[in-house]
Design an enzyme around this catalytic site. Structure first.
Site, mmCIF file in Angstrom:
data_model
loop_
_atom_site.group_PDB
_atom_site.id
_atom_site.type_symbol
_atom_site.label_atom_id
_atom_site.label_comp_id
_atom_site.label_asym_id
_atom_site.label_seq_id
_atom_site.Cartn_x
_atom_site.Cartn_y
_atom_site.Cartn_z
ATOM 1 N N LYS A 1 2.522 -3.765 6.353
ATOM 2 C CA LYS A 1 2.726 -3.916 4.923
ATOM 3 C C LYS A 1 4.211 -3.846 4.561
ATOM 4 O O LYS A 1 4.698 -4.613 3.723
ATOM 5 C CB LYS A 1 1.930 -2.850 4.158
ATOM 6 C CG LYS A 1 0.435 -3.107 4.137
ATOM 7 C CD LYS A 1 0.127 -4.416 3.433
ATOM 8 C CE LYS A 1 -1.334 -4.678 3.264
ATOM 9 N NZ LYS A 1 -1.608 -5.947 2.551
ATOM 10 N N SER B 1 0.832 -1.196 0.000
ATOM 11 C CA SER B 1 0.000 0.000 0.000
ATOM 12 C C SER B 1 0.867 1.247 0.000
ATOM 13 O O SER B 1 2.028 1.214 0.437
ATOM 14 C CB SER B 1 -0.883 -0.017 1.256
ATOM 15 O OG SER B 1 -1.484 1.230 1.486
ATOM 16 N N TYR C 1 -1.056 -0.433 10.087
ATOM 17 C CA TYR C 1 -1.293 -1.024 8.769
ATOM 18 C C TYR C 1 -0.067 -0.845 7.878
ATOM 19 O O TYR C 1 0.426 -1.810 7.272
ATOM 20 C CB TYR C 1 -2.514 -0.366 8.138
ATOM 21 C CG TYR C 1 -2.811 -0.807 6.730
ATOM 22 C CD1 TYR C 1 -3.322 -2.077 6.473
ATOM 23 C CD2 TYR C 1 -2.616 0.059 5.654
ATOM 24 C CE1 TYR C 1 -3.607 -2.485 5.170
ATOM 25 C CE2 TYR C 1 -2.908 -0.336 4.356
ATOM 26 C CZ TYR C 1 -3.402 -1.603 4.120
ATOM 27 O OH TYR C 1 -3.682 -1.986 2.836
#
Length: 203
Positions: free
Chosen positions: A150, A122, A146
């Site tokens: 990632k 991302s 998050y």
């Protein structure tokens, strides 16, 4: 060619499933290999899916054993806890995004057939302000759970590829502009809503 897709019931998973079923798999401009079997794995039900369906936890040993009963030639790892949800529930974000990715990589390593392993990352890997355009050498500086999971996943795929356990690929995706269906817990979900709701007649 046998293919395993995690997150197969999601927006990207459904699109990928349809594309592989119709076009097979291979580099652009080259002959494609037909997909002879697909295992579609998601936490959610996936009714009407064409393939072997696994519904359940990414870290359940029985599910992993089922997914790798016939080792896949390609793994597309799309399953993840999205941005705002991972930030709100640290343990869940780490468990699915980090532990789940490593469990899949370990299953590939144990299978011993060096499958293609494609996972999605991302723009959250960067965090904060970045140059426009973002140069290839831009260092990741995530500022969320998050984003951190990632980036760690990217490094894991890179190292498993370096060791020859998988043929690894990582794709950093931008915001999906108009995601169909109900809003999810992604921080960028509002962007879909700005376009999706008026198109659906919702003021």
């Amino acid at each position: 060619m046998r293919v395993l897709i995690t997150g197969a019931a999601g927006f990207l998973g459904r699109k990928l499933t349809a594309a592989l079923a119709g076009d097979g798999l291979g580099p652009a401009g080259e002959a494609r290999r037909a997909v002879t079997g697909m295992t579609l794995w998601d936490q959610a039900d996936n009714p009407g899916a064409a393939g072997t369906v696994i519904a359940g936890d990414l870290l359940d040993p029985a599910n992993l054993a089922s997914a790798f009963a016939e080792p896949p030639d390609a793994v597309f790892h799309l399953a993840a806890v999205v941005s705002a949800q991972a930030e709100a529930d640290f343990d869940l974000g780490m468990r699915v995004n980090l532990d789940g990715t490593r469990a899949l990589l370990e299953a590939c390593r144990a299978a011993g057939n060096r499958p293609l392993f494609v996972t999605t990352s991302s723009v959250a890997a960067f965090g904060g302000a970045v140059p426009d355009p973002v140069p290839d050498g831009q260092a990741p500086t995530p500022r969320s759970t998050y984003g951190a999971t990632k980036v760690i996943g990217e490094l894991l795929v890179g190292d498993y590829a370096r060791k020859g356990f998988v043929d690894g690929r990582v794709i950093r995706l931008p915001t999906v502009a108009v995601r169909p269906g109900k809003p999810n817990k992604a921080a960028s979900s509002f962007a879909s809503g700005i376009l999706r709701e008026p198109l659906n007649g919702i003021a």
